[in-house]
Design an enzyme around this catalytic site. Structure first.
Site, short mmCIF file in Angstrom:
data_model
loop_
_atom_site.label_atom_id
_atom_site.label_comp_id
_atom_site.label_asym_id
_atom_site.label_seq_id
_atom_site.Cartn_x
_atom_site.Cartn_y
_atom_site.Cartn_z
N ARG E 97 0.82 -1.22 0.00
CA ARG E 97 0.00 0.00 0.00
C ARG E 97 0.86 1.27 0.00
O ARG E 97 0.59 2.22 -0.74
CB ARG E 97 -0.90 0.00 1.25
CG ARG E 97 -1.89 1.11 1.35
CD ARG E 97 -3.05 1.01 0.40
NE ARG E 97 -2.86 1.73 -0.83
CZ ARG E 97 -3.32 1.34 -2.00
NH1 ARG E 97 -4.01 0.24 -2.12
NH2 ARG E 97 -3.08 2.06 -3.08
N LYS E 132 5.60 24.32 -4.05
CA LYS E 132 4.26 23.89 -3.63
C LYS E 132 4.14 22.37 -3.69
O LYS E 132 3.26 21.81 -4.36
CB LYS E 132 3.20 24.58 -4.51
CG LYS E 132 3.25 26.10 -4.38
CD LYS E 132 2.21 26.82 -5.20
CE LYS E 132 2.37 28.33 -5.00
NZ LYS E 132 1.43 29.13 -5.82
N LYS E 164 10.77 38.75 -3.14
CA LYS E 164 9.35 38.96 -3.45
C LYS E 164 8.92 40.37 -3.08
O LYS E 164 9.72 41.15 -2.53
CB LYS E 164 8.52 37.94 -2.68
CG LYS E 164 8.92 36.50 -2.97
CD LYS E 164 7.88 35.52 -2.47
CE LYS E 164 8.32 34.10 -2.82
NZ LYS E 164 7.30 33.11 -2.56
N GLU E 194 11.05 38.83 -8.17
CA GLU E 194 9.70 38.90 -8.75
C GLU E 194 9.42 40.32 -9.24
O GLU E 194 9.62 41.28 -8.49
CB GLU E 194 8.65 38.56 -7.68
CG GLU E 194 8.55 37.11 -7.32
CD GLU E 194 7.37 36.82 -6.39
OE1 GLU E 194 7.31 35.73 -5.83
OE2 GLU E 194 6.51 37.73 -6.23
N ASP E 215 5.59 38.01 -12.52
CA ASP E 215 4.65 37.45 -11.55
C ASP E 215 3.21 37.77 -11.90
O ASP E 215 2.83 38.96 -11.93
CB ASP E 215 5.00 38.01 -10.16
CG ASP E 215 4.17 37.35 -9.06
OD1 ASP E 215 3.78 36.18 -9.23
OD2 ASP E 215 3.93 38.01 -8.05
#
Lengths: 283, 283, 283, 283, 283, 283
Positions: E97, E132, E164, E194, E215
């Site tokens: 599994r 992410k 940023k 950015e 961005d």
């Protein structure tokens, strides 16, 4: 700084020294006995270790109060009180040796780095470290290099590419090595290549690497090789450079000089810890 | 040696350097490329690190074959082949820097210890280490001291009692400190006490401690203090002794001289690693 | 005590019991429900476990308030309130079973040790433990032996040397075994040797060991063997001694009697935990 | 069995005992010295610990050969050779004490469980354990209970729900407690409830719980309460039952009797280890 | 790949699923029962997970034999046999599994990445990932992106600088932010910034950053902004780009498009495992 | 919830992202710079992650103040402020990405589960999860399923028995498999069996299992099979059910429908974090 890594590492170091307990202090001092432990410089140099002391004693005992007047990177002369901690004597003594071992070593590295920066005395050429650090202490030692006025080379095998002679030999050429790597490498990672002669330097320039290292070259050779490199590519002299020979690398135009001895052969800076227990204070 | 601690520590050291991977070698060498990596001495000294190399490469890759002709404690001169490993190039290179950092440091300590033993040149007085070791490396560094002909002082706060000035001040006297500790301490643990003058030495003798340390005393003072101690109690000179002053402690009759600089200020012994990949060998 | 080892061990024990969560309490009690949990002795004996309770509940929930009136080593009779904790019910119940399991066991060992000390009833001969402790609980169990009035033998293989029959057989003789070990051993470590007859005892005395064990000897034999040992060397009777036979070892002059059953065969002391939730209190 | 948990736990246990190393054996036996260590029963009982021995020595040294003729759950009488291991003496001795401590404890539990099963002598009523296990050893001790012919109650707070008096008091009633829990609980988890009288038993039956515990009830009470429970719901007697009183619970029709003393008060089964070194064998 | 991190992570994942053991298989299959488990694709896509399967089963049981015909990055259609393992049934089922969960997820990411690469269909513009990723799986998921033909953005906060809007606002301007960082940053680390408009892009170019991110810009805006950047600086489009809108970014000249959904919203690729036990084979 | 597992897991996740430090923020923001970070929903769905945010930031920096108005299981629309944290900017930014990755994933699962519950729209039939969770995140993902209105199937291989076709084939029949397992299994563990036809269902009923799964059956088949099962045995439909086909399982009388896609194929719910530094606030 990674607060989690910082704490885990310090805990491990305390565990190594404390083992099953500090028989001497645990049996002599009652749990409630308090005192003050002061770290004092016994030699002149650059201090590094404020966060180690602060976090170290906070981990050992939340009842300990800290006073930390000296910042990392500060020049200290003998007799300077670097930091002092007040709280349970047992806890003060449990941490003393480990923290001394750490801050003496970090201050030794900061002092040596500072000396290298003073020696090269070149506003263009920066001093940087290598991966020749003590296993387990890399984050601390690289922080000590910064405290001494130096810069950090890569932290590990995964934050920059370094193409050495073996890689070049296997790939066939610098050009092929760079191409192979670039076809898979993320665009946020720099590529550095070791070179030993003008042909290699020119090949590396053509391949568009980010940094060119002059490996084990004399000052004269470096002066010539540096002229082959456009200002958009950084250069680094490395290999066999000692504190004695360092000044001969002044004014060559190279961007960085990396020095393994900053971390692998630094002597500890002499710092001592003086404890005053409650009972003594009373007297 | 504790095989579990040994492996865990080495794994942590490799993790620190490898991070997410060795981009350079992982991208350049195919998984199946093999080669040979040879560790070669570049400076004369005492080698220490055979088990580190053996266990380190065994942990990295079970396909690596080891050849380890040089034992710990052996004198090596420049050019001596210390060890060589054959197997996947990626794995050979992943371990190179960490293992070099370790064996260079351990050999540096062994060499410095050997030099101290040669310097004291006293068949009675032995050289020993302290707890001034690099955090995380105590077991390895104490093993290096033994490889250099030295002896080990206690490994941590829990394997011997060491009564220092703070303890004495708090307890009231050496006698009271020893009594308090003995009333709770296990009978398998030795008690050492730091002394600074004849009165303290005689009090310690009367208290029946196992070891008496002469703390920061001159050779002349030690000579006098030593005469106060019966042969059934071991003595140790400690504090402020350098390689330069060491020979002046010869012939004083003291049993042990403990030297912090063996571990806190040793320079790395220069050792290099040469890799020959399959492809290069073909040539 | 090593505060880091203490916490890590307790965390592991809680993890073992809690797993993914305490379904019963997590689903029944709202997060904000509070209560009081009281540990009460149900049997007479010597309590040991104050620090376990204090540290355990501090780790589980920083909102829990502790009241710990009973010290380790205190005699408790049925009905005595050992400690009580007030805070979130969920956290109180999450720790209950693990902490009961620990303090029942430690109090059982302290009680058995106390009984042994009472039984031997010899102001000269001390009772000590062995390495026959529950794996993972050595520090706690040795602390329980101290709470019961006993002393600790070595904590592990690394804090004292113990030369047994196998070692003697391999080395050739006690003399040779002691010499081999002493040529490498640090001076802060004691050497104990197991002996079975007068010849071995005399050889051990001559070899200058620190402790002589009389292994599996009758009281009569021990009486004779003890006379061969000067007072500067400690003696220890060990092997096959039970609570029933213990009094027959009274008055033999031996310094220590080590008893494996103190830790390997102690029954838990009966202690219970009573919880009163807010809601119940209201009633 | 979880092979990863098994190994991690054993490694930790060895670490606790070995510390920095086994000075005695490491200094006396050369690395290449081999021998044979045999575990022999010295008392009659039920053996449990085959996997502990096998995995333990495999972790310590891959060169050790194992011979394990006796299975868990086997009756052994004094003198039976339980297992023997051949390989490097240093490794054989490094593991001896830890493994003896474990298998003596596990065999003690298996023996006690077997005795309980023999004592109840009821083909319907099974003997089971509780969560009153030694912290850190739950998996091993529950396996020992099975080896002795007993069954396992829940392993932790997360694999079954157990509604006790506190829960009932807080929820208002058994019915409300069961409803609250069931509204969030996964359908793969059983619910057990502690009851003390006929009203509670009937309420629990009506609430459709999976298991009903008769908490601290006399045999007579249990006989009556059992008749109130349909066969689709399991029953369990628990609380205050001793080996002495156990036979009085025979024939009551209860499905399980849970006994805390199986794990919290078992004495070690006497097992010894005999080492024969190469050198001795030669003789 | 870091072999130590790889193993530790897999061990943790197995521990999470196995807990105290696989009751079903441990109780049904005798230890010696063997079988074969085959992983079969049930959906078309790009496979990723060969090393996970290989290392996973090697960790579970050294007796398991592996057959791994399919490489990472290979297109598989339903029915393809990806890998098969032969050995003890208990071990085969213990790992099934966890490994399915991993390779289904990795293959899902590889498939989605491949689809993105096909969709952008631009020989100049590369597809890359972001941070992410699923916590704990970053190394695996970034490897899956490479298997699908994508490239990796930075692995963590420490292997590249990303300036940023917050950083810019605090520093005062892009120029000041870059200067501050550069005065302390190691030369082996790239700086990305950015930007949201032409002024910012031009300021970033002037500041000499390594990578400029556009961005949350539209394709039209990106086309204009890209023209302001010299080819020596890499560009990246990021923010709000979906599989649906991706093709509209074709031909804009941007070097990289980073897509968070590759890792945060990939569906598992359907892969099943079929086990054939010895007994079944006999039939 | 297990507070220790919770913290250890979060620490590991932060370690993965932070590595040696957050160069960008550590170099730009002074240690004392503070700010506020707010998590805002950008998509409608069910929020899950309050404890992750709360515990996560508490671990990162004890100086951070939390405001957490939204509970797990709450429906959020775009623009809703889920939580906000005030404290040192460096710490706020160090945790942002990891916590976003976690709460986006958990909210995605809660939202998908909620949608499944709405879709089945059957007051009798409950939606539950499977073991097809992301390795390392099982506790969190199962909590997200509950937040979405679903129920949890077993957490691992050790908290319920699940007899599948392989087990049945090996044992010979469902009856034999159940008997073998029951003869050793603890009475607190439920037994579930996978069935594919009426014969198997009737055999399972006769064997007295706790749960019967209808594996990969059509709604029509399930309707028929369900009628064979008495209400005292729970039923579960599993295998190949999608969000599209889910409504066709309404009204069949089955107790649970388990859906792997809830956890293996959930898309992240879009949530963003906005940081306002002190300096910006001043403006």
């Amino acid at each position: 700084m990674n607060p989690f890594a910082y704490k885990q590492t310090l805990e491990q170091f305390f565990m190594e020294d404390i083992g099953y307990g500090d028989w001497t202090s645990d049996l002599l001092f009652p749990e409630e006995a308090t005192g003050t432990l002061t770290f004092i410089s016994k030699q002149q140099g650059i201090f590094c270790g404020k966060d180690l002391l602060k976090t170290g004693y906070a981990l050992l005992d939340s009842e300990i109060q800290a006073d930390l007047p000296i910042q990392d990177g500060t020049f200290v002369s003998p007799g300077v009180e670097i930091a002092s901690f007040t709280g349970p004597v047992r806890s003060l003594l449990k941490g003393e040796r480990v923290l001394l071992n750490l801050i003496q070593r970090m201050s030794g590295i900061a002092t040596l780095t500072h000396q290298a920066v003073q020696t090269i005395a070149d506003s263009h050429t920066k001093i940087c470290d290598t991966r020749k650090t003590t296993p387990g202490l890399r984050a601390f030692e690289k922080s000590a290099v910064r405290a001494g006025g130096g810069f950090n080379h890569r932290f590990g095998l995964d934050d920059a590419v370094m193409i050495k002679d073996n890689h070049i030999a296997f790939a066939g050429s610098i050009t092929e090595a760079v191409q192979t790597i670039r076809s898979s490498l993320g665009h946020t990672v720099k590529i550095e290549v070791e070179t030993e002669n003008a042909d290699q330097v020119m090949e590396a320039v053509a391949a568009g690497v980010d940094i060119i290292m002059f490996d084990n070259r004399t000052p004269e050779e470096i002066f010539e090789l540096q002229r082959l490199v456009p200002s958009s590519i950084l250069t680094e002299a490395s290999g066999g450079i000692t504190m004695e020979s360092l000044s001969s690398y002044r004014g060559l135009g190279v961007d960085y000089i990396s020095l393994g001895f900053l971390t692998h052969s630094a002597s500890a800076l002499d710092i001592s810890a003086r404890v005053l227990t409650e009972k003594e204070e009373v007297k």
